[in-house]
Design a protein around this motif. Structure first.
Motif, PDB file in Angstrom:
ATOM      1  N   TYR A 129      14.247  -9.829 -42.149  1.00 37.70           N
ATOM      2  CA  TYR A 129      14.812 -10.062 -40.979  1.00 37.70           C
ATOM      3  C   TYR A 129      16.087  -9.124 -40.766  1.00 37.70           C
ATOM      4  O   TYR A 129      16.285  -8.464 -39.503  1.00 37.70           O
ATOM      5  N   TYR A 130      16.747  -8.643 -41.829  1.00 39.28           N
ATOM      6  CA  TYR A 130      17.768  -7.637 -41.728  1.00 39.28           C
ATOM      7  C   TYR A 130      17.223  -6.364 -41.076  1.00 39.28           C
ATOM      8  O   TYR A 130      17.552  -5.704 -40.464  1.00 39.28           O
TER       9      TYR A 130
ATOM     10  N   ALA B  60      15.925  -6.442 -37.684  1.00 39.07           N
ATOM     11  CA  ALA B  60      17.308  -6.494 -36.823  1.00 39.07           C
ATOM     12  C   ALA B  60      17.714  -5.029 -36.426  1.00 39.07           C
ATOM     13  O   ALA B  60      17.953  -4.548 -35.474  1.00 39.07           O
ATOM     14  N   ARG B  61      17.780  -4.173 -37.684  1.00 37.72           N
ATOM     15  CA  ARG B  61      17.868  -2.708 -37.573  1.00 37.72           C
ATOM     16  C   ARG B  61      16.893  -1.970 -36.552  1.00 37.72           C
ATOM     17  O   ARG B  61      17.332  -0.991 -35.586  1.00 37.72           O
TER      18      ARG B  61
ATOM     19  N   GLN C 104      17.514  -3.244 -33.047  1.00 40.41           N
ATOM     20  CA  GLN C 104      18.723  -2.213 -32.370  1.00 40.41           C
ATOM     21  C   GLN C 104      18.543  -0.927 -32.040  1.00 40.41           C
ATOM     22  O   GLN C 104      19.169  -0.806 -31.083  1.00 40.41           O
TER      23      GLN C 104
ATOM     24  N   TYR D 213      17.841  -8.251 -31.800  1.00 41.00           N
ATOM     25  CA  TYR D 213      18.777  -7.652 -32.911  1.00 41.00           C
ATOM     26  C   TYR D 213      19.676  -8.851 -32.922  1.00 41.00           C
ATOM     27  O   TYR D 213      19.885  -9.427 -34.228  1.00 41.00           O
ATOM     28  N   GLU D 214      20.256  -9.690 -31.975  1.00 39.13           N
ATOM     29  CA  GLU D 214      21.241 -10.782 -32.434  1.00 39.13           C
ATOM     30  C   GLU D 214      20.428 -11.899 -32.961  1.00 39.13           C
ATOM     31  O   GLU D 214      21.086 -12.347 -33.835  1.00 39.13           O
TER      32      GLU D 214
ATOM     33  N   MET E  61      19.957 -10.929 -36.668  1.00 35.71           N
ATOM     34  CA  MET E  61      21.138 -11.009 -37.378  1.00 35.71           C
ATOM     35  C   MET E  61      21.607 -12.613 -37.698  1.00 35.71           C
ATOM     36  O   MET E  61      22.209 -12.721 -38.789  1.00 35.71           O
TER      37      MET E  61
ATOM     38  N   VAL F 167      19.726 -13.568 -40.498  1.00 32.29           N
ATOM     39  CA  VAL F 167      20.116 -13.140 -41.622  1.00 32.29           C
ATOM     40  C   VAL F 167      21.324 -14.160 -42.272  1.00 32.29           C
ATOM     41  O   VAL F 167      21.491 -14.409 -43.546  1.00 32.29           O
TER      42      VAL F 167
END
Length: 309
Positions: A250-251, A254-255, A258, A266-267, A270, A273
Motif C-alpha cells: 500500500y505504501y 501511494a508513492r 503521488q 495517493y490519499e 496512505m 497504510v
C-alpha cells in the motif's frame, strides 16, 4: 478423457489452423514436486477453441519439480514453455512474474502458481469469450476454495461484496481478488519503480489494471483450488507478517500515485497504510498512542488559549 491419455493433438484439436497463442498461462513454481502435476493437469484439461501456451517458471527448485516440468514439456512441447532458473530469483528480489507477462505472447494472461490448480475445464474459454465481447473490462475472476492436507478450510474464498464485479476505481484501490482465478488483458509490461521489492505484487497488478477498465466476477466457473501449506509464500506467514507485507504494498502504491499526480489514490493508500499499521498494534498500545495524541492536542490547545504560558 483424463490428462494421462490426453495428447497434445487432443488439446489442440479445436484450434483449427491457429497456432499463435491468444492466451498465455503464467505458472511460477518452486519446490512444488508434490503439487505441480495437479497444476499442470488443470492446464492440459482446458477445452478451448483458441490456442494457448503455458509458461512455467521454475525458480531453481531443490526438489524434483524441474524434472516433472521437463516430463510435461516433453509430452506437450507446443504447449508448455519451461524456464529453469539456476539461482532463485525470489530471494534476489527480482519481480519475475511481471517480466513473464512482458515476454508472454498471448493477448490475455491467466495466472496460477504451481501449488494451486483449476477444476473447471471451460474456465479459460468462458473468461476469454467475455473479454473478447466486452472491451470495457480489463480482467475477469471467479471463486476459489482454500484447502490443506486435512481438507477444505474455507469456501467460498470470496464473500459478500467481493462476489461481484469491480469498477475501474475499485480495482485501482487494490480490490481483493482470488489471484489463481484471474484472466486479464496483457497490459502489464513493466512495474513502476516504486513497486520494485514489493512482495504482495498481485494487489499491485489489479491496481495498475484498473487504469484500463473494470473487473468481471464470473460465478458460473467452478471454484479453483488454493492450497495452504508450509511452503506457501503468503498463506503460511503469520498474521503480523501478512499485515506488514500488505502495508508495504500500500505504501509503495501511494508513492506511485503521488508521482503520477493522482491525489485521491495517493490519499486512499496512505489511509490504508495507517489502518494496517493500527491493525498490527496491540489494543493496549493503541490506547496509549491515542492518549499521547490527545495529550499533545490538549497542550497545543492550552498554549493557543493562554499565550505566554
Amino acid at each position: 478423457m483424463d490428462t494421462q491419455s490426453k495428447t497434445e493433438q487432443d488439446v489442440m484439436a479445436a484450434w483449427g489452423d491457429q497456432r499463435s497463442p491468444l492466451l498465455s498461462i503464467i505458472c511460477l513454481t518452486y519446490n512444488h514436486a508434490a503439487f505441480i502435476k495437479e497444476t499442470l493437469d488443470g492446464f492440459i484439461r482446458q477445452q478451448t477453441d483458441f490456442p494457448f501456451d503455458v509458461v512455467v517458471h521454475d525458480d531453481a527448485s531443490t526438489d524434483s519439480t524441474a524434472a516433472i516440468v521437463r516430463e510435461y514439456a516433453a509430452r506437450y512441447p507446443n504447449l508448455i514453455k519451461p524456464i529453469y532458473q539456476q539461482e532463485n530469483q525470489y530471494q534476489l528480489g527480482v519481480p519475475f512474474s511481471t517480466r513473464l507477462f512482458a515476454q508472454a505472447r498471448g493477448r490475455y494472461i491467466a495466472y496460477c502458481e504451481g501449488d494451486d490448480y483449476w477444476t473447471d475445464p471451460r474456465k479459460l474459454q468462458i473468461q476469454v469469450d467475455f473479454l473478447e465481447k466486452h472491451r470495457d473490462y480489463v480482467m475477469t475472476y471467479h471463486d476459489a476454495f482454500m484447502f490443506n492436507s486435512r481438507g477444505v478450510v474455507r469456501t467460498p474464498h470470496l464473500t459478500g461484496k467481493y462476489r461481484k464485479d469491480a469498477t475501474a476505481v475499485q480495482l485501482q484501490k487494490a480490490r481483493p481478488v482470488s489471484t489463481l482465478t484471474v484472466c486479464f488483458r496483457n497490459l502489464l509490461k513493466e512495474l513502476p519503480p516504486e513497486l520494485h521489492g514489493v512482495e504482495v505484487l498481485d494487489i499491485c497488478w489489479w491496481s495498475l489494471l484498473g487504469a484500463h477498465g473494470k473487473g468481471k466476477f464470473i460465478e458460473e466457473i467452478k471454484p479453483a483450488a488454493y492450497r495452504v501449506h508450509e511452503g506457501g509464500i503468503f498463506s503460511m506467514r503469520s498474521s503480523k507478517q501478512r499485515i506488514q507485507m500488505t502495508t508495504h504494498a500500500y505504501y509503495n502504491l501511494a508513492r506511485y500515485y503521488q508521482r503520477i499526480g493522482d491525489q485521491p489514490l495517493y490519499e486512499y493508500f496512505m489511509i490504508q497504510v495507517f489502518a494496517q499499521a493500527l491493525a498490527s498494534i496491540s489494543p493496549l498500545s493503541k490506547l496509549q498512542a491515542l492518549g499521547q495524541v490527545f495529550q499533545n492536542i490538549s497542550i497545543n490547545l492550552l498554549r493557543r488559549l493562554t499565550p505566554g504560558v
